[in-house]
Design a protein around this motif. Structure first.
Motif, PDB file in Angstrom:
ATOM      1  N   UNK A   1       0.828  -1.199   0.000  1.00 39.10           N
ATOM      2  CA  UNK A   1       0.000   0.000   0.000  1.00 39.10           C
ATOM      3  C   UNK A   1       0.866   1.253   0.000  1.00 39.10           C
ATOM      4  N   UNK A   2       1.998   1.183   0.754  1.00 41.61           N
ATOM      5  CA  UNK A   2       2.929   2.315   0.750  1.00 41.61           C
ATOM      6  C   UNK A   2       3.494   2.541  -0.649  1.00 41.61           C
ATOM      7  N   UNK A   3       3.851   1.415  -1.311  1.00 42.54           N
ATOM      8  CA  UNK A   3       4.388   1.527  -2.675  1.00 42.54           C
ATOM      9  C   UNK A   3       3.360   2.166  -3.603  1.00 42.54           C
ATOM     10  N   UNK A   4       2.110   1.695  -3.492  1.00 46.10           N
ATOM     11  CA  UNK A   4       1.061   2.254  -4.333  1.00 46.10           C
ATOM     12  C   UNK A   4       0.834   3.729  -4.018  1.00 46.10           C
ATOM     13  N   UNK A   5       0.908   4.071  -2.693  1.00 42.26           N
ATOM     14  CA  UNK A   5       0.730   5.473  -2.312  1.00 42.26           C
ATOM     15  C   UNK A   5       1.880   6.327  -2.852  1.00 42.26           C
ATOM     16  N   UNK A   6       3.118   5.807  -2.734  1.00 40.29           N
ATOM     17  CA  UNK A   6       4.278   6.551  -3.246  1.00 40.29           C
ATOM     18  C   UNK A   6       4.173   6.722  -4.753  1.00 40.29           C
TER      19      UNK A   6
ATOM     20  N   UNK B   1       1.448   6.621  -6.592  1.00 36.43           N
ATOM     21  CA  UNK B   1       0.367   7.546  -6.912  1.00 36.43           C
ATOM     22  C   UNK B   1       0.760   8.993  -6.669  1.00 36.43           C
ATOM     23  N   UNK B   2       1.426   9.216  -5.520  1.00 35.05           N
ATOM     24  CA  UNK B   2       1.858  10.572  -5.195  1.00 35.05           C
ATOM     25  C   UNK B   2       2.897  11.070  -6.191  1.00 35.05           C
ATOM     26  N   UNK B   3       3.840  10.165  -6.544  1.00 37.19           N
ATOM     27  CA  UNK B   3       4.874  10.563  -7.508  1.00 37.19           C
ATOM     28  C   UNK B   3       4.272  10.855  -8.886  1.00 37.19           C
ATOM     29  N   UNK B   4       3.333   9.995  -9.312  1.00 33.25           N
ATOM     30  CA  UNK B   4       2.695  10.217 -10.619  1.00 33.25           C
ATOM     31  C   UNK B   4       1.975  11.567 -10.645  1.00 33.25           C
ATOM     32  N   UNK B   5       1.267  11.884  -9.558  1.00 33.31           N
ATOM     33  CA  UNK B   5       0.552  13.162  -9.493  1.00 33.31           C
ATOM     34  C   UNK B   5       1.536  14.329  -9.487  1.00 33.31           C
ATOM     35  N   UNK B   6       2.652  14.139  -8.709  1.00 32.84           N
ATOM     36  CA  UNK B   6       3.651  15.207  -8.667  1.00 32.84           C
ATOM     37  C   UNK B   6       4.275  15.429 -10.039  1.00 32.84           C
ATOM     38  N   UNK B   7       4.561  14.309 -10.751  1.00 38.71           N
ATOM     39  CA  UNK B   7       5.123  14.434 -12.106  1.00 38.71           C
ATOM     40  C   UNK B   7       4.131  15.148 -13.030  1.00 38.71           C
ATOM     41  N   UNK B   8       2.850  14.765 -12.929  1.00 38.27           N
ATOM     42  CA  UNK B   8       1.830  15.407 -13.760  1.00 38.27           C
ATOM     43  C   UNK B   8       1.721  16.894 -13.450  1.00 38.27           C
ATOM     44  N   UNK B   9       1.695  17.230 -12.135  1.00 38.62           N
ATOM     45  CA  UNK B   9       1.609  18.638 -11.754  1.00 38.62           C
ATOM     46  C   UNK B   9       2.854  19.407 -12.186  1.00 38.62           C
ATOM     47  N   UNK B  10       4.027  18.764 -12.026  1.00 40.68           N
ATOM     48  CA  UNK B  10       5.261  19.456 -12.417  1.00 40.68           C
ATOM     49  C   UNK B  10       5.293  19.705 -13.925  1.00 40.68           C
ATOM     50  N   UNK B  11       4.798  18.717 -14.695  1.00 39.28           N
ATOM     51  CA  UNK B  11       4.756  18.919 -16.144  1.00 39.28           C
ATOM     52  C   UNK B  11       3.837  20.084 -16.505  1.00 39.28           C
ATOM     53  N   UNK B  12       2.697  20.168 -15.820  1.00 38.16           N
ATOM     54  CA  UNK B  12       1.783  21.283 -16.070  1.00 38.16           C
ATOM     55  C   UNK B  12       2.450  22.605 -15.700  1.00 38.16           C
ATOM     56  N   UNK B  13       3.116  22.618 -14.522  1.00 41.51           N
ATOM     57  CA  UNK B  13       3.764  23.851 -14.060  1.00 41.51           C
ATOM     58  C   UNK B  13       4.852  24.295 -15.032  1.00 41.51           C
ATOM     59  N   UNK B  14       5.719  23.316 -15.410  1.00 42.01           N
ATOM     60  CA  UNK B  14       6.795  23.685 -16.330  1.00 42.01           C
ATOM     61  C   UNK B  14       6.245  24.046 -17.706  1.00 42.01           C
TER      62      UNK B  14
ATOM     63  N   UNK C   1      15.899  14.906  -1.197  1.00 43.67           N
ATOM     64  CA  UNK C   1      16.902  13.905  -1.542  1.00 43.67           C
ATOM     65  C   UNK C   1      16.434  12.506  -1.239  1.00 43.67           C
ATOM     66  N   UNK C   2      15.432  12.355  -0.339  1.00 44.81           N
ATOM     67  CA  UNK C   2      15.009  11.011   0.029  1.00 44.81           C
ATOM     68  C   UNK C   2      13.570  11.047   0.485  1.00 44.81           C
ATOM     69  N   UNK C   3      12.797  10.042   0.096  1.00 44.93           N
ATOM     70  CA  UNK C   3      11.396   9.965   0.491  1.00 44.93           C
ATOM     71  C   UNK C   3      11.288   9.087   1.722  1.00 44.93           C
ATOM     72  N   UNK C   4      10.690   9.612   2.792  1.00 52.37           N
ATOM     73  CA  UNK C   4      10.537   8.854   4.021  1.00 52.37           C
ATOM     74  C   UNK C   4       9.300   7.985   3.932  1.00 52.37           C
ATOM     75  N   UNK C   5       9.480   6.756   3.456  1.00 45.91           N
ATOM     76  CA  UNK C   5       8.357   5.837   3.348  1.00 45.91           C
ATOM     77  C   UNK C   5       8.116   5.145   4.676  1.00 45.91           C
ATOM     78  N   UNK C   6       9.202   4.746   5.364  1.00 38.86           N
ATOM     79  CA  UNK C   6       9.088   4.042   6.623  1.00 38.86           C
ATOM     80  C   UNK C   6       9.799   4.823   7.718  1.00 38.86           C
ATOM     81  N   UNK C   7       9.320   4.744   8.934  1.00 39.85           N
ATOM     82  CA  UNK C   7      10.029   5.392  10.028  1.00 39.85           C
ATOM     83  C   UNK C   7      11.367   4.721  10.279  1.00 39.85           C
TER      84      UNK C   7
END
Length: 519
Positions: A188-193, A195-208, A327-333
């Motif tokens: 679920x964490x992988x899917x969340x990461x 999903x979040x990354x895909x959305x961030x990439x999409x938003x960044x593409x729109x912004x750029x 520099x790093x995504x905190x997926x796990x504590x």
């Protein structure tokens, strides 16, 4: 017939008797008669014997358990008796089914290890377990060398260990369930990461895309303004140029007339023509200063302004990029530090030293894992990464996440350190611990000292030739350990690391330091 009668005897109370094979019911209870046809077939079968089975199904082959009773070519065993300690084929097993004397014998699947149940000293079946010596014994052993020991029957010990085994299985099954839940959570964490990354990439593409569109529009506007200004300036220059060309043409015509007048031989005619032949004074537009193209400064100013905008944009991107590029995504504590040295080995990191950073007094060996202080300078080539002020060296590997390594030191003083790649290479501030880009544990013969940003902190702990270093980059934890038969924490740092780190060592006179291979 005996079997059927016994079955019906138990059903007498019901007054209804059914055939145990076809289940047909009879009232009253019928009298059973011998089936002569079936009896004749049975007698004939006894004479001829059953048809022979295929050889590959009857006789023992390689890997099979053979019947211990058969003589000559042995048949394959179908059962082993734990009481007789003998394996039987179908034919020789029949007495175990037919004779009451074998009722208490325990039959199991064919086994080749039956003789392991026989005591090698007394040739007795080992039915007793000695808890003192943790081995199976026979009754004679219990009265001999195992006399007075804690003994129980093998069955009782099996029951006890079976209970523990079931407990262990329950524990393992629980751990499996917990692990499966954790795997599911991590998925679920992988899917969340993702999903979040895909959305961030999409938003960044729109912004750029918006930024690029804005820059392109501004570029088009500037281009249009420049071309408009160019057209105006060129038009003015062209107009001036045409006017000058007309005046030059007129002057040439007048010059021709004056030349003709100058050749007039009649003095009176010359004097009469002279006043009207003088050219009019030149207009101010023909002055040389009026032909200077002053608008060039306009275009230079635009270029300078655009350069300033570019520099400002680069500064903004450079300063603010860390906010949008972690520099790093905190997926796990971050987990707690291991409780044992073996636990640290899970994070073991192989370290090799970078020859391009080694000071000229250091000799690298053992596959660039060992550094030795030398009296003679080494013939290293010039390199911008080389330390020139202190006898120290950095690792090739950049360290992020969780890492563990150990350094074996000999001879003089050694500093075990970590540092950013952009640490200074020369001067007093380049020494490990003399800046805010490195952390160092100084190991002398009789003491430890921690150094950071030129601040020294005495460290107490058992002296040893080996130092362990545990780095949790994401959690900002750096720990130094004294390693011998046990591990003792010497010093721990809690901070925030903003760049990948590199392992390093500083060596005093006559010292060696080797990054160990951890098994």
């Amino acid at each position: 017939m005996k079997c059927i009668k016994g079955f019906w005897d138990r059903e007498d109370e019901k007054k209804i008797h059914s055939c145990p094979q076809c289940r047909q019911s009879f009232t009253p209870r019928p009298v059973l008669l011998k089936n002569t046809m079936l009896a004749a077939l049975v007698e004939e079968l006894k004479k001829t014997g059953p048809p022979a089975a295929p050889a590959d199904l009857c006789y023992a082959g390689a890997g099979d358990v053979a019947c211990d009773v058969c003589t000559g070519r042995k048949l394959r065993a179908c059962k082993s008796c734990l009481v007789c300690l003998i394996s039987y084929c179908d034919q020789h097993l029949q007495p175990h089914y037919e004779s009451p004397a074998f009722e208490k014998h325990k039959l199991v699947e064919p086994s080749k290890e039956l003789q392991e149940n026989i005591c090698s000293r007394h040739d007795e079946v080992m039915k007793i377990f000695c808890r003192t010596d943790q081995q199976s014994i026979c009754s004679l052993c219990s009265m001999d060398e195992h006399k007075g020991h804690d003994t129980v029957s093998a069955a009782a010990e099996r029951t006890e260990r079976q209970r523990k085994l079931e407990g262990s299985r329950l524990n393992i099954q629980q751990r499996i369930q917990d692990g499966e839940k954790e795997v599911k959570r991590l998925q679920q964490e992988v899917e969340a990461v993702n999903g979040s990354a895909d959305k961030a990439v999409e938003d960044s593409e729109k912004t750029f895309t918006e930024l690029i569109r804005l820059v392109q529009k501004r570029s088009s506007d500037v281009k249009q303004q420049l071309r408009s200004q160019q057209e105006r300036e060129v038009s003015g220059v062209r107009e001036l140029q045409e006017k000058l060309e007309q005046e030059i043409s007129e002057l040439r015509r007048r010059d021709a007339e004056l030349e003709l007048l100058s050749h007039t031989e009649d003095h009176n005619q010359f004097l009469l023509s002279y006043p009207s032949s003088l050219p009019a004074p030149l207009s101010g537009a023909t002055h040389s200063s009026s032909t200077n193209i002053r608008p060039l400064s306009y275009f230079e100013d635009v270029t300078a302004a655009l350069s300033a905008v570019r520099d400002k944009l680069q500064d903004v991107l450079r300063e603010e990029w860390t906010n949008v590029s972690p520099t790093e995504v905190d997926v796990l504590p971050s987990a707690a530090e291991p409780a044992s040295r073996a636990g640290f080995f899970r994070y073991s990191q192989e370290i090799t030293l970078d020859p391009n950073t080694a000071a000229h007094r250091l000799l690298l060996s053992e596959g660039s894992r060992k550094a030795t202080f030398m009296e003679q300078q080494q013939p290293y080539s010039s390199h911008p990464d080389r330390f020139t002020g202190w006898s120290q060296v950095l690792s090739r590997e950049s360290l992020t996440g969780r890492c563990y390594w150990e350094v074996e030191r000999r001879g003089g003083g050694v500093c075990v350190a970590v540092a950013y790649k952009n640490i200074s290479r020369a001067g007093r501030e380049s020494l490990f611990g003399n800046n805010d880009k490195s952390w160092s544990l100084e190991c002398d013969q009789n003491s430890y000292t921690f150094r950071y940003n030129s601040i020294l902190t005495p460290v107490s702990g058992p002296l040893s030739s080996r130092v362990g270093v545990h780095l949790d980059h994401r959690a900002g934890v750096l720990s130094f350990y004294s390693v011998s038969e046990t591990m003792t924490l010497l010093h721990r740092v809690q901070t925030t690391f903003t760049q990948p780190l590199h392992a390093g060592v500083w060596l005093g006179y006559g010292a060696t330091a080797e990054f160990c291979k951890l098994k």
